[in-house]
Design an enzyme around this catalytic site. Sequence first.
Site, short mmCIF file in Angstrom:
data_model
loop_
_atom_site.label_atom_id
_atom_site.label_comp_id
_atom_site.label_asym_id
_atom_site.label_seq_id
_atom_site.Cartn_x
_atom_site.Cartn_y
_atom_site.Cartn_z
N LYS A 186 10.73 -88.20 -56.03
CA LYS A 186 9.21 -88.80 -55.83
C LYS A 186 8.23 -87.16 -55.88
O LYS A 186 8.46 -86.43 -54.94
CB LYS A 186 8.85 -89.35 -54.66
N CYS A 294 6.09 -71.51 -49.77
CA CYS A 294 7.00 -71.53 -48.35
C CYS A 294 7.41 -70.14 -47.77
O CYS A 294 7.59 -69.77 -46.77
CB CYS A 294 7.87 -72.69 -48.44
N GLU A 391 2.21 -71.72 -40.09
CA GLU A 391 1.98 -71.75 -41.71
C GLU A 391 0.62 -71.87 -41.93
O GLU A 391 0.22 -73.12 -41.83
CB GLU A 391 3.20 -72.58 -42.23
#
Length: 480
Positions: A186, A294, A391
Amino acid sequence: MAGMKFDYAPAPESRAIVDLKSSYGLFIGGEFVDSRDGRPFKTISPASEEVLAEITEAGPQDVDRAVAAARSAFESTWSGMRPADRAKYLYRVARIIQERARELAVLESLDNGKPIRESRDVDIPLVAAHFFYYAGWADKLSYAGFGPDPRPLGVAGQIIPWNFPLLMLAWKIAPALAAGNTVVLKPAETTPLTALVFAEICQQAGIPPGVVNIVTGAGDTGRTLVEHPGVDKVAFTGSTEVGRMIAKSVAGTGKKVTLELGGKAANIIFDDAPIDQAVEGIVNGIFFNQGHVCCAGSRLLVQESVYDDVLASLKRRLTTLRVGDPLDKNTDIGAINSAAQLARIRELSEVGEQEGAERWSPPCELPDRGFWFPPTVFTGVSQAHRIAREEIFGPVLSVLTFRTPDEAVEKANNTPYGLSAGVWTDKGSRILSIAAQLRAGVVWANTFNRFDPSAPFGGYKESGYGREGGRHGLEAYLDV
Ligand code: NDP
């Protein structure tokens, strides 16, 4: 310094090479099919908000069909195929990706907003490299260090984010197929297009039906896939929050899981580092891909004695970055991927100011339409500030200082995350000593954001578990 800047004439890459369809179905059992129980949604260009195509959301019945197709292909063809034949398919995919590289790069930049220079020179070459690399492993699994006859797990449910859409697909699909698994993948809701072209590439390469299935949709589709009892292995890249939910939902089910989650990497500059190179590394560390990375070097730790020099050089360099049209070959910083992500970056940046950090951006004209955020540097940041802990996932750098190597290590490790870090120094012995003390899955020395299919990648603590890439990346798809 602005007077020294060259003016660049626009150099737009043509969109003509992309044959965008007005709507796309789901890719199940080797063909594009309509949804049985999902609703259509639209994918837009984040640079212009123009609708690119209508996409099909996969509902529970669709996910069920996709898992059944993957199971059937696993049992009837893929797991029992001669490994050298599996390798041939993967080589074929890798070569078609190279042949269609320009088209894929343009499409990625259109749907994601990243500069064409990056999709063309980084993402797509790495995608092909991953398929080549794992094709090489397909018939050598018994030499990978996991026993004489390692077995595949079965059907892998794979969920990927929007920051490197096709590259994350390659990180997931290439090792899974090489090890003999079949997959249901996905893509993220905002960036489904290159995964759908990848489905066409699977057809072109003659991959047996059902070996690769692509179900588009949003978080609900992802959850349905994770919870499906026919899935043997879940591989996820995305936020720590969703990773946590996935870990809970698969606990006790016997499904294997790997999670590649967020990060808040320290990029540490010692006073003996070559400053100009380090500044390039800082820029590449946090402004590459709009900071939607990331492992981005989002916390800069500078030794106090060179702080003024580093900051002055960094600011000078940032005034030369060009923000704008992702398809322009001169562009350094493209569009923020979605309105939601832009809102999050804005919010955290406002919090940074409220908490007392000093905000700076170079003069920079942003386009009227689309989602944009200027490169931003916060100084006077303390470890307690949210912009030093959370983050942000955008082009925002938080700068802290240190005096001694011990202080640098302590500050670098003072984070719930542990994905990556960078060290800049002239001394090899210091690199080795600092790298050994950093709790981060990847440590770059005198460079940043370097990727190679043969190098394992993954984190500690809230950055997840499991490794992708290299021989280690095979382990996640083998019954060992
Ligand atoms: P998510 O973690 O929500 O998205 C990652 C993938 O998971 C997408 O395909 C998403 O689908 C899917 N997903 C969402 N909810 C579920 C669920 N319950 N079960 C299974 N799959 C699910 O990240 P966001 O896009 O919401 O970004 C939020 C924040 O996460 C960012 O601001 C950033 O800080 C961080 N992030 C970190 C990434 C990394 O690589 N470390 C990558 C992306 C984001 P859909 O896209 O349709 O929602």
